[in-house]
Write a protein that holds these residues in place. Sequence first.
Motif, mmCIF file in Angstrom:
data_model
loop_
_atom_site.group_PDB
_atom_site.id
_atom_site.type_symbol
_atom_site.label_atom_id
_atom_site.label_comp_id
_atom_site.label_asym_id
_atom_site.label_seq_id
_atom_site.Cartn_x
_atom_site.Cartn_y
_atom_site.Cartn_z
ATOM 1 N N MET A 1 26.330 56.585 92.780
ATOM 2 C CA MET A 1 25.831 56.709 91.426
ATOM 3 C C MET A 1 25.364 55.334 90.946
ATOM 4 O O MET A 1 26.088 54.355 91.083
ATOM 5 C CB MET A 1 26.948 57.225 90.518
ATOM 6 N N PRO A 2 24.150 55.247 90.393
ATOM 7 C CA PRO A 2 23.636 53.968 89.916
ATOM 8 C C PRO A 2 24.465 53.422 88.755
ATOM 9 O O PRO A 2 24.985 54.182 87.940
ATOM 10 C CB PRO A 2 22.221 54.269 89.459
ATOM 11 N N ARG A 3 24.560 52.115 88.718
ATOM 12 C CA ARG A 3 25.301 51.451 87.653
ATOM 13 C C ARG A 3 24.410 51.328 86.424
ATOM 14 O O ARG A 3 23.235 50.988 86.524
ATOM 15 C CB ARG A 3 25.705 50.057 88.139
ATOM 16 N N ALA A 4 24.970 51.590 85.259
ATOM 17 C CA ALA A 4 24.207 51.457 84.008
ATOM 18 C C ALA A 4 23.994 49.981 83.703
ATOM 19 O O ALA A 4 24.864 49.153 83.940
ATOM 20 C CB ALA A 4 24.960 52.122 82.863
ATOM 21 N N LEU A 5 22.806 49.669 83.188
ATOM 22 C CA LEU A 5 22.489 48.294 82.819
ATOM 23 C C LEU A 5 22.622 48.126 81.319
ATOM 24 O O LEU A 5 22.199 48.983 80.553
ATOM 25 C CB LEU A 5 21.055 47.945 83.237
ATOM 26 N N ARG A 6 23.190 47.014 80.908
ATOM 27 C CA ARG A 6 23.282 46.696 79.495
ATOM 28 C C ARG A 6 22.050 45.889 79.129
ATOM 29 O O ARG A 6 21.745 44.880 79.767
ATOM 30 C CB ARG A 6 24.539 45.892 79.212
ATOM 31 N N GLY A 7 21.325 46.355 78.112
ATOM 32 C CA GLY A 7 20.077 45.706 77.745
ATOM 33 C C GLY A 7 20.039 45.256 76.299
ATOM 34 O O GLY A 7 20.820 45.694 75.470
ATOM 35 N N VAL A 8 19.099 44.341 76.053
ATOM 36 C CA VAL A 8 18.856 43.816 74.719
ATOM 37 C C VAL A 8 17.404 44.127 74.371
ATOM 38 O O VAL A 8 16.496 43.852 75.169
ATOM 39 C CB VAL A 8 19.085 42.286 74.682
ATOM 40 N N LEU A 9 17.178 44.687 73.186
ATOM 41 C CA LEU A 9 15.834 44.969 72.725
ATOM 42 C C LEU A 9 15.210 43.673 72.227
ATOM 43 O O LEU A 9 15.769 42.992 71.370
ATOM 44 C CB LEU A 9 15.870 46.010 71.601
ATOM 45 N N VAL A 10 14.052 43.317 72.776
ATOM 46 C CA VAL A 10 13.360 42.088 72.405
ATOM 47 C C VAL A 10 11.996 42.460 71.839
ATOM 48 O O VAL A 10 11.209 43.128 72.507
ATOM 49 C CB VAL A 10 13.191 41.147 73.625
ATOM 50 N N GLN A 11 11.738 42.035 70.609
ATOM 51 C CA GLN A 11 10.439 42.230 69.990
ATOM 52 C C GLN A 11 9.811 40.858 69.786
ATOM 53 O O GLN A 11 10.475 39.940 69.294
ATOM 54 C CB GLN A 11 10.576 42.958 68.658
ATOM 55 N N CYS A 12 8.552 40.716 70.178
ATOM 56 C CA CYS A 12 7.876 39.429 70.110
ATOM 57 C C CYS A 12 6.372 39.638 70.039
ATOM 58 O O CYS A 12 5.885 40.758 70.197
ATOM 59 C CB CYS A 12 8.239 38.584 71.323
ATOM 60 N N ASP A 13 5.644 38.554 69.804
ATOM 61 C CA ASP A 13 4.180 38.613 69.824
ATOM 62 C C ASP A 13 3.710 38.992 71.225
ATOM 63 O O ASP A 13 4.398 38.715 72.216
ATOM 64 C CB ASP A 13 3.579 37.261 69.475
ATOM 65 N N GLU A 14 2.525 39.553 71.297
ATOM 66 C CA GLU A 14 1.964 39.933 72.600
ATOM 67 C C GLU A 14 1.842 38.732 73.532
ATOM 68 O O GLU A 14 2.056 38.852 74.737
ATOM 69 C CB GLU A 14 0.593 40.581 72.422
ATOM 70 N N SER A 15 1.507 37.559 72.978
ATOM 71 C CA SER A 15 1.353 36.366 73.815
ATOM 72 C C SER A 15 2.681 35.954 74.454
ATOM 73 O O SER A 15 2.720 35.589 75.634
ATOM 74 C CB SER A 15 0.776 35.209 73.001
ATOM 75 N N ILE A 16 3.773 36.044 73.699
ATOM 76 C CA ILE A 16 5.093 35.713 74.241
ATOM 77 C C ILE A 16 5.509 36.762 75.262
ATOM 78 O O ILE A 16 6.060 36.441 76.318
ATOM 79 C CB ILE A 16 6.141 35.594 73.114
ATOM 80 N N LYS A 17 5.224 38.017 74.968
ATOM 81 C CA LYS A 17 5.558 39.089 75.915
ATOM 82 C C LYS A 17 4.831 38.871 77.238
ATOM 83 O O LYS A 17 5.407 39.060 78.308
ATOM 84 C CB LYS A 17 5.211 40.459 75.339
ATOM 85 N N THR A 18 3.580 38.440 77.169
ATOM 86 C CA THR A 18 2.814 38.171 78.385
ATOM 87 C C THR A 18 3.498 37.097 79.229
ATOM 88 O O THR A 18 3.586 37.218 80.459
ATOM 89 C CB THR A 18 1.380 37.727 78.023
ATOM 90 N N ILE A 19 4.013 36.065 78.577
ATOM 91 C CA ILE A 19 4.724 34.996 79.297
ATOM 92 C C ILE A 19 6.004 35.538 79.916
ATOM 93 O O ILE A 19 6.323 35.233 81.073
ATOM 94 C CB ILE A 19 5.014 33.808 78.362
#
Length: 71
Positions: A1-19
């Motif tokens: 059974m796959p292990r669940a991943l703990r994640g953080v929601l990140v919202q940013c400008d498109e330019s930062i997301k591209t990086i």
Amino acid sequence: MPRALRGVLVQCDESIKTIIVKIDSERNDFIIEDLDDETLVIKSEKLPELKRRLNEVLKDAVRNPEDNLDI
């Protein structure tokens, strides 16, 4: 059974997301889910490393802005 991943929601400008996507493309080690143009889910245990690497990229871009121009 796959292990669940703990994640953080990140919202940013498109330019930062591209990086962030570019940083992740090296090892596919940070992004769990790419939700839209400005939103990602990042592995929570990898967030400090991602912040450090993003800051390095941004410092380099600010330090040498002339070097980053395509003329």
